[in-house]
Design a protein around this motif. Structure first.
Motif, mmCIF file in Angstrom:
data_model
loop_
_atom_site.group_PDB
_atom_site.id
_atom_site.type_symbol
_atom_site.label_atom_id
_atom_site.label_comp_id
_atom_site.label_asym_id
_atom_site.label_seq_id
_atom_site.Cartn_x
_atom_site.Cartn_y
_atom_site.Cartn_z
ATOM 1 N N PRO A 37 0.809 -1.220 0.000
ATOM 2 C CA PRO A 37 0.000 0.000 0.000
ATOM 3 C C PRO A 37 0.848 1.279 0.000
ATOM 4 N N ALA A 38 1.989 1.251 0.670
ATOM 5 C CA ALA A 38 2.863 2.431 0.689
ATOM 6 C C ALA A 38 3.393 2.730 -0.715
ATOM 7 N N LEU A 39 3.840 1.694 -1.435
ATOM 8 C CA LEU A 39 4.309 1.883 -2.809
ATOM 9 C C LEU A 39 3.182 2.339 -3.729
ATOM 10 N N GLN A 40 2.008 1.747 -3.552
ATOM 11 C CA GLN A 40 0.854 2.125 -4.376
ATOM 12 C C GLN A 40 0.511 3.594 -4.166
ATOM 13 N N GLN A 41 0.494 4.047 -2.928
ATOM 14 C CA GLN A 41 0.173 5.441 -2.637
ATOM 15 C C GLN A 41 1.264 6.391 -3.141
ATOM 16 N N ALA A 42 2.509 5.993 -2.998
ATOM 17 C CA ALA A 42 3.612 6.821 -3.486
ATOM 18 C C ALA A 42 3.542 6.955 -5.005
ATOM 19 N N MET A 43 3.247 5.848 -5.679
ATOM 20 C CA MET A 43 3.126 5.892 -7.135
ATOM 21 C C MET A 43 1.969 6.788 -7.549
ATOM 22 N N GLN A 44 0.842 6.671 -6.867
ATOM 23 C CA GLN A 44 -0.309 7.509 -7.204
ATOM 24 C C GLN A 44 0.014 8.987 -6.977
#
Length: 116
Positions: free
Chosen positions: A77-84
């Motif tokens: 989730p941290a990577l997903q949010q950073a990418m978004q």
């Protein structure tokens, strides 16, 4: 190569190199006639060649990349949010343009194809 031979043309002589830099250098030096690689790798080689090599066409079969992590990791989730975040503020698009890979950009960051 098989299609060339079937059409009465000479076969394609495939040469394998240990690194993409070696393949690009062989092309620049005229030791090979072409090279094939992922579009980010090819785009980087073209940019570094200072005009000595060029793309033979547009990228095809572009696909997004991902990061493999341990299933269920909080890192997902941290990577997903950073990418978004990078998508939303335009930095992702700038990075894609820098590396000539705009054809593979995404609009929404997902984990395993699902939005969080």
């Amino acid at each position: 190569s098989e299609a060339c031979v079937a059409a009465g043309k000479p076969p394609i002589d495939k040469i394998k190199y240990d690194s993409q830099d070696d393949a690009a250098n062989a092309l620049i030096l005229g030791r090979v006639d072409a090279l094939s690689a992922d579009s980010p790798v090819t785009g980087y080689a073209i940019k570094r060649s200072k005009g000595r090599i060029e793309a033979a066409g547009e990228p095809f079969d572009s696909a997004p990349y991902g990061w493999p992590i341990v299933k269920g990791s909080a890192l997902g989730p941290a990577l997903q949010q950073a990418m978004q975040y990078l998508i939303d503020n335009g930095v992702y698009q700038q990075i894609a343009q820098t590396w000539s890979v705009e054809a593979g950009v995404i609009e929404v960051s997902k984990i395993n194809g699902a939005e969080s």
